[in-house]
Design a protein around this motif. Structure first.
Motif, short mmCIF file in Angstrom:
data_model
loop_
_atom_site.label_atom_id
_atom_site.label_comp_id
_atom_site.label_asym_id
_atom_site.label_seq_id
_atom_site.Cartn_x
_atom_site.Cartn_y
_atom_site.Cartn_z
N LYS A 1 23.98 42.52 60.95
CA LYS A 1 24.34 42.75 62.34
C LYS A 1 23.10 43.08 63.17
O LYS A 1 22.26 43.88 62.76
N TYR B 1 25.40 38.63 64.90
CA TYR B 1 25.46 38.70 63.44
C TYR B 1 24.67 37.54 62.83
O TYR B 1 24.95 36.37 63.13
N GLY C 1 22.19 46.80 61.10
CA GLY C 1 22.79 46.22 59.90
C GLY C 1 22.30 46.95 58.67
O GLY C 1 21.31 47.67 58.72
N THR D 1 28.54 42.82 58.62
CA THR D 1 27.56 43.74 59.21
C THR D 1 26.27 43.83 58.41
O THR D 1 25.34 44.52 58.81
#
Length: 599
Positions: A259, A265, A101, A256
């Protein structure tokens, strides 16, 4: 007759409770981020240690609260934080496997974090962890905390006697119980002298978040949850338009943000997301839990919005993370609670300009961080805008863990003695993990030396942390793999050799510049602040090895005879020379960083 029956029932009920009694060296209240590291650290120092945690997991923010995205400390490879991160990298297959992420360099599944913390803790034979109990009272004799009592949902009692008790709860749960003075809410400029603090104090704390973990169940699946009560799409309109620092994004980018590996998530989104303002710190446990249902519901609303309005029906609540009825995290992500009034009080000014404060708190550092001052107040229209005041990387002073007056008691996590403003930086997970390590180290040393925490040597705690491969100074450019790491940490903590702080994006820095040279004047200024008997020499000539030896000898250093170079000496070599000859770090200091007078 009816009254007699009721009385008899209550009498039997009281005596039917299962009461367990334990005696330990160190009691850690809360298996939070700091509680986990505190328990590990104190047990490693030989103290019989017990962690009592209400939820089924340990690890706090990182795990049971679902915030498996590390904020900061990517370049501060310190102590248990580095140990934990190294285990994550081993588990997932390298550092790159954690860069899933864009909010962090280290993201992981909360369940994996819990597993790793338990693996680390299981190696410590003097550490016990009990789950399912919450604290109800603090035990005291006079002004000294002697332990605590706990209950579980079956009304069983756990009574623990301890030489040292650590509050490792997220909101300073036991400060009031212990009779420790504390702050709550925003401090005034008059008290802290912080330019960004509000003119008047108030009781506003940061927004909290009940985190959800979503999982991608595959294209074509529909994991949309039932529409939550009080749902209003308008609460979340604009959630994927821009970030908190006003950068344009789309909805894929928003998701994201957090993520995680294995297509999961983290839903912990501040801008029109699932932050919520709830003033619950001073409520009873029962009333607080009722109020917190609003936070759970608000997160479920945001999940429904993501699925139904934004069209991500394939993203459902992860069924392999939290064993809760709604699959949300075990506990809310508190950003702030009570903050103890300690023997030291860390403010923004101590961090932003450490060398020009009345107290040299940087000399007493025990935990390091590099994250900005980050406050979440979007859900409370009455909260003043504190902005993002610039800071370099920083350290937390030892005295912030020790209450002003209460003995037998250490405070960690977010409840340390710090201003509301700088708490926006010291509250982040890696910093708190390291603060917990320091709290456990302080407790272990206090038990070993049979003294109160306030009587423990600052330098002894710092040396123990260095032995544990932890930082006491927040240096960006000198890693633990550097042979001079310990010497540089020690000498910068004396102030003889100064550092240079830099506010840099979301990962601030403090530089030592080990290959650089300094002038004779800079060196003698450092020696003078260490001991006023050392005279300042006003010369801008670069300091040579020979001149450094001469000046150190005048300062009382024991220098071995030898042929010393007439070439400028690097700061790295100078730190080693000072450490080995002057033994400056061994000179005792108080919690303000001042030299202790010899008795």
């Amino acid at each position: 007759m009816k009254i007699q029956i009721i009385t008899f029932f209550l009498f039997c009920y009281g005596y039917s409770q299962n009461i367990t009694k334990k005696t330990v060296d160190v009691l850690v209240i809360g298996g939070s981020t700091s509680g986990t590291s505190a328990g590990i650290a104190s047990s490693r120092l030989g103290a019989n240690t017990l962690i009592v945690e209400e939820s089924p997991w340990i690890g706090g923010m990182f795990t049971l609260q679902g915030v498996g995205a590390c904020d900061g400390n990517h370049n501060l490879d310190s102590g248990i934080w580095n140990e934990f991160r190294g285990a994550l990298r081993d588990y997932y297959g390298g550092a790159a496997a954690l860069e899933t992420g864009w909010v962090s360099n280290t993201l992981f599944e909360p369940s994996v974090g819990n597993k790793i913390f338990n693996q680390i803790a299981a190696k410590e034979k003097k550490l016990e962890i009990i789950h399912g109990y919450y604290v109800v009272t603090i035990l005291k004799i006079g002004n000294t905390v002697t332990g605590a009592t706990f209950k579980n949902d079956k009304n069983d009692i756990l009574e623990v006697q301890a030489k040292i008790t650590i509050d490792a709860t997220d909101i300073g749960e036991t400060l009031k119980m212990a009779g420790a003075a504390y702050r709550l809410g925003m401090d005034s400029q008059k008290e802290t002298k912080e330019a960004n603090a509000p003119l008047k104090a108030n009781n506003i704390v940061q927004d909290l978040t009940w985190v959800a973990i979503l999982k991608d169940y595959g294209k074509g699946t529909d994991k949309t949850i039932a529409k939550p009560s009080n749902y209003s799409a308008s609460n979340f309109t604009g959630s994927c338009m821009e970030t908190v620092d006003h950068k344009d994004i789309d909805c894929d980018k928003m998701l994201t943000y957090g993520k995680m590996p294995n297509n999961k998530y983290m839903i912990n989104w501040p801008k029109k997301g699932n932050d919520v303002y709830l003033d619950v710190v001073e409520l009873s446990r029962e009333d607080r839990n009722k109020e917190l249902l609003k936070a759970r519901n608000y997160t479920l609303q945001f999940v429904y919005y993501i699925q139904n309005e934004l069209g991500y029906k394939n993203l459902g609540l992860a069924d392999d993370e939290f064993n809760t009825s709604d699959l949300l995290a075990y506990a809310p992500y508190y950003r702030e609670g009570r903050r103890v009034k300690g023997v030291s009080f860390l403010t923004y000014n101590h961090v932003a300009d450490p060398y020009n404060q009345k107290e040299a708190l940087y000399k007493t550092g025990i935990s390091v961080g590099d994250y900005p001052v980050d406050h979440h107040h979007k859900q409370n229209p009455d909260a003043p805008d504190l902005g993002f005041p610039a800071v370099p990387s920083y350290n937390v002073p030892l005295g912030s863990l020790i209450p002003e007056k209460v003995d037998g008691f250490i405070v960690s996590d977010k409840a340390i003695s710090a201003s509301n403003l700088i708490n926006g930086a010291t509250r982040l997970q890696p910093v708190v993990l390291l603060t917990g390590q320091a709290a456990g180290t302080l407790a272990g040393i206090a038990v070993k030396n049979k003294v109160e925490p306030r009587q423990v040597s600052v330098r002894e705690v710092q040396q123990s942390l260095l032995n544990q491969k932890a930082y006491i100074m927040p240096l960006f450019d000198v890693k633990p793999t550097d042979p001079a790491f310990e010497s540089i940490q020690k000498i910068t903590a004396t102030g003889i050799l100064k550092t240079k702080g830099e506010s840099y994006k979301w990962a601030n820095r403090t530089w030592f510049y080990p290959e650089q040279n300094i002038t004779v004047q800079e060196f003698t200024e450092g020696l003078n602040q260490f001991d006023k008997k050392n005279k300042i020499v006003k010369s801008h000539v670069l300091l040579t090895e020979q001149e450094a030896v001469n000046l150190l000898a005048k300062a009382g250093a024991k220098i071995q005879k030898g042929n010393y170079s007439a070439k400028p000496i690097s700061k790295r070599d100078l730190a080693i020379l000072i450490d080995e000859s002057l033994h400056a770090f061994e000179k005792e200091i108080d919690f303000s960083g001042n030299s202790k007078a010899k008795k």
